[in-house]
Design an enzyme around this catalytic site. Structure first.
Site, PDB file in Angstrom:
ATOM      1  N   SER A  37       5.902 106.751  91.252  1.00  0.00           N
ATOM      2  CA  SER A  37       6.531 105.745  92.112  1.00  0.00           C
ATOM      3  C   SER A  37       6.119 104.323  91.749  1.00  0.00           C
ATOM      4  CB  SER A  37       6.112 106.022  93.556  1.00  0.00           C
ATOM      5  OG  SER A  37       6.341 104.898  94.371  1.00  0.00           O
TER       6      SER A  37
ATOM      7  N   TYR B 241      -0.611 106.314 100.191  1.00  0.00           N
ATOM      8  CA  TYR B 241       0.489 106.918  99.433  1.00  0.00           C
ATOM      9  C   TYR B 241       0.422 106.486  97.973  1.00  0.00           C
ATOM     10  CZ  TYR B 241       5.211 107.538  97.609  1.00  0.00           C
ATOM     11  OH  TYR B 241       6.281 107.878  96.818  1.00  0.00           O
TER      12      TYR B 241
ATOM     13  N   ALA C  69       6.458 115.644  98.681  1.00  0.00           N
ATOM     14  CA  ALA C  69       5.320 114.752  98.965  1.00  0.00           C
ATOM     15  C   ALA C  69       5.462 114.216 100.380  1.00  0.00           C
ATOM     16  CB  ALA C  69       5.311 113.573  97.992  1.00  0.00           C
TER      17      ALA C  69
ATOM     18  N   GLU D 178       5.387 102.279  93.819  1.00  0.00           N
ATOM     19  CA  GLU D 178       4.301 101.913  94.734  1.00  0.00           C
ATOM     20  C   GLU D 178       2.944 101.939  94.030  1.00  0.00           C
ATOM     21  OE1 GLU D 178       4.056 101.066  98.312  1.00  0.00           O
ATOM     22  OE2 GLU D 178       5.987 100.383  97.611  1.00  0.00           O
TER      23      GLU D 178
ATOM     24  N   ASP E 247      16.330 113.017  97.309  1.00  0.00           N
ATOM     25  CA  ASP E 247      16.413 113.252  95.865  1.00  0.00           C
ATOM     26  C   ASP E 247      16.626 114.716  95.548  1.00  0.00           C
ATOM     27  OD1 ASP E 247      15.850 110.598  95.872  1.00  0.00           O
ATOM     28  OD2 ASP E 247      14.059 110.717  94.614  1.00  0.00           O
TER      29      ASP E 247
HETATM   30  P1  GDR Z   1       8.862 101.688 100.417  1.00  0.00           P
HETATM   31  O1  GDR Z   1      10.206 101.895 101.300  1.00  0.00           O
HETATM   32  O2  GDR Z   1       7.671 101.535 101.273  1.00  0.00           O
HETATM   33  O3  GDR Z   1       9.155 100.594  99.440  1.00  0.00           O
HETATM   34  O4  GDR Z   1       8.728 103.075  99.654  1.00  0.00           O
HETATM   35  P2  GDR Z   1      10.566 101.450 102.793  1.00  0.00           P
HETATM   36  O5  GDR Z   1      12.048 101.501 102.849  1.00  0.00           O
HETATM   37  O6  GDR Z   1       9.813 102.227 103.812  1.00  0.00           O
HETATM   38  O7  GDR Z   1      10.057  99.916 102.881  1.00  0.00           O
HETATM   39  C1  GDR Z   1      10.570  98.905 102.047  1.00  0.00           C
HETATM   40  C2  GDR Z   1      10.074  97.549 102.525  1.00  0.00           C
HETATM   41  O8  GDR Z   1      10.724  97.201 103.745  1.00  0.00           O
HETATM   42  C3  GDR Z   1       9.766  96.685 104.650  1.00  0.00           C
HETATM   43  N1  GDR Z   1      10.219  96.889 106.039  1.00  0.00           N
HETATM   44  C4  GDR Z   1      10.378  98.086 106.641  1.00  0.00           C
HETATM   45  N2  GDR Z   1      10.240  99.342 106.179  1.00  0.00           N
HETATM   46  C5  GDR Z   1      10.524 100.369 107.034  1.00  0.00           C
HETATM   47  N3  GDR Z   1      10.417 101.625 106.587  1.00  0.00           N
HETATM   48  N4  GDR Z   1      10.923 100.152 108.324  1.00  0.00           N
HETATM   49  C6  GDR Z   1      11.069  98.891 108.837  1.00  0.00           C
HETATM   50  O9  GDR Z   1      11.416  98.727 109.995  1.00  0.00           O
HETATM   51  C7  GDR Z   1      10.800  97.804 107.952  1.00  0.00           C
HETATM   52  N5  GDR Z   1      10.873  96.453 108.088  1.00  0.00           N
HETATM   53  C8  GDR Z   1      10.522  95.921 106.924  1.00  0.00           C
HETATM   54  C9  GDR Z   1       8.492  97.457 104.329  1.00  0.00           C
HETATM   55  O10 GDR Z   1       7.351  96.772 104.854  1.00  0.00           O
HETATM   56  C10 GDR Z   1       8.569  97.503 102.804  1.00  0.00           C
HETATM   57  O11 GDR Z   1       8.024  96.335 102.262  1.00  0.00           O
HETATM   58  C11 GDR Z   1       9.848 103.834  99.231  1.00  0.00           C
HETATM   59  C12 GDR Z   1       9.519 105.312  99.509  1.00  0.00           C
HETATM   60  O12 GDR Z   1      10.669 106.088  99.290  1.00  0.00           O
HETATM   61  C13 GDR Z   1       8.416 105.796  98.600  1.00  0.00           C
HETATM   62  O13 GDR Z   1       8.226 107.184  98.791  1.00  0.00           O
HETATM   63  C14 GDR Z   1       8.830 105.523  97.145  1.00  0.00           C
HETATM   64  O14 GDR Z   1       7.814 105.929  96.267  1.00  0.00           O
HETATM   65  C15 GDR Z   1       9.125 104.037  96.963  1.00  0.00           C
HETATM   66  O15 GDR Z   1      10.132 103.634  97.869  1.00  0.00           O
HETATM   67  C16 GDR Z   1       9.571 103.735  95.552  1.00  0.00           C
END
Ligand code: GDR
Length: 328
Positions: free
Chosen positions: A127, A151, A80, A129, A13
């Site tokens: 967020s 978080y 953050a 979240e 961002d």
């Molecule tokens: P999020 O983003 O936690 O929503 O927060 P993320 O992309 O990490 O996860 C989204 C969803 O996908 C599922 N998931 C996985 N996630 C990751 N990272 N890696 C994996 O291998 C995977 N497999 C499944 C997760 O469990 C989750 O449900 C993001 C961040 O940018 C925060 O900082 C921000 O505030 C919010 O978006 C809005």
């Protein structure tokens, strides 16, 4: 000419916002932490117009010094610990940076002050979240918070203290409650970029599979380039306020996989995706979907890139990145 100070300048961002503000004629200062930070070097290379200032959200004196030096009209607090899964393993660090960091920045702004008829404006990156185990769907500015991670808890504190400083001291302090926003500059630890990068490599025959966690999680995914416009719009109002920024449509990780693999001509991706239990979180946020009608009504903001366009953009970008590496 306006001046802006951005924390979290090395993140997705920060880059988009710097680009937007530069195009509007702002002088852009970016705060970077640490000694010899390699991500700062990358910013110097990619965005030579950004003036980097050393500072850390864990060190209030450094924030005051950064503000005094930049004399900004607007401060955007994007810095953050942002990876939700990581926040479970370093909860105290997350609370300190993502939560208390907001309080420190607000105090630094109060200490330095700004000019009498031109007080410093503050934007907090809140967020979706914070909604966590959602109380209603879709989520609005009035939906109660129920965070599901250290978080999320830290973001709730940051959000509440921003509202409190606005109400207590009359600061122009606003929060954007941004739902997930992605793009080619997204970090590889987040699920969308992890997928787009792996799919590009699988499509080019460079790897066989990608290991993921919960494929049933649903998120309201938009394009980061659209979302930073909402941040700027929030800072140009007569009165500071809080806004949900979202597309209003939720998709599962599976749907992201469908579109991403289709982009490299693979319809059945089952043999390319491995389930990795270590990617599951101690508490999960199952479904998020935002109602951004207040932002549409009061700011005139709306998203321009839809979900299929976003997935395509990310996979095509990663195909170009991987192909360029191959031809070196
Ligand atoms: P999020 O983003 O936690 O929503 O927060 P993320 O992309 O990490 O996860 C989204 C969803 O996908 C599922 N998931 C996985 N996630 C990751 N990272 N890696 C994996 O291998 C995977 N497999 C499944 C997760 O469990 C989750 O449900 C993001 C961040 O940018 C925060 O900082 C921000 O505030 C919010 O978006 C809005």
């Amino acid at each position: 000419m306006k001046k802006a100070l951005i924390t979290g300048i090395t993140g997705q961002d920060g880059r988009h916002l710097a680009e937007l503000l530069h195009s509007k004629g702002y002088t852009v200062f970016g705060m970077v932490k640490g000694q010899n930070n390699p991500r700062a070097e990358q910013i110097r290379t990619d965005f030579p117009y950004i003036e980097l200032i050393s500072g850390d959200l864990a060190d209030v004196l450094s924030l005051g010094t950064a503000i005094e030096f930049a004399q900004p009209d607007e401060v955007y607090n994007l810095g953050a610990v942002t990876y939700v899964a990581f926040s479970f393993s370093q909860a105290e660090l997350t609370a300190n940076t993502t939560g208390l960091g907001v309080l420190r920045m607000l105090e630094a702004i109060r200490m330095v002050g700004g000019q009498q008829n031109n007080p410093i404006r503050f934007y907090q990156a809140s967020s979706s979240e914070m909604f966590g185990m959602v109380r209603e769907t879709p989520q609005t500015e009035l939906t109660p918070f129920h965070p599901r991670s250290p978080y999320g808890c830290a973001k709730v504190f940051g959000h509440n203290v921003t509202v409190n400083y606005r109400e207590s001291y009359g600061l122009y302090a606003c929060s954007g409650i941004l739902f997930n926003h992605e793009g080619p500059w997204r970090g590889l630890e987040f699920v969308t970029r992890k997928i787009s990068s792996a799919v590009a490599r699988i499509g080019l025959g460079l790897q066989d599979s990608v290991a993921l966690g919960n494929l049933d999680a649903k998120r309201d995914w938009g394009f980061a380039g659209d979302y930073v416009k909402a941040m700027w719009m929030m800072m140009q109002q007569d009165q500071a306020d809080d806004f949900v920024v979202a597309t209003g449509i939720s998709h599962s990780v599976r749907e992201f996989l469908d579109l991403a693999f289709a982009e490299v001509g693979i319809d059945d991706w089952s043999r390319h995706v491995v389930l990795d239990p270590s990617m599951l979180r101690p508490a999960e946020v199952d479904v998020l979907v935002g109602d951004a009608s207040k932002a549409a009504r009061e700011l005139g903001w709306k998203p321009e890139v839809d979900f299929p366009q976003l997935v395509k953009m990310m996979v095509r970008h990663d195909l170009a990145v991987e192909s360029a590496k191959l031809s070196k």
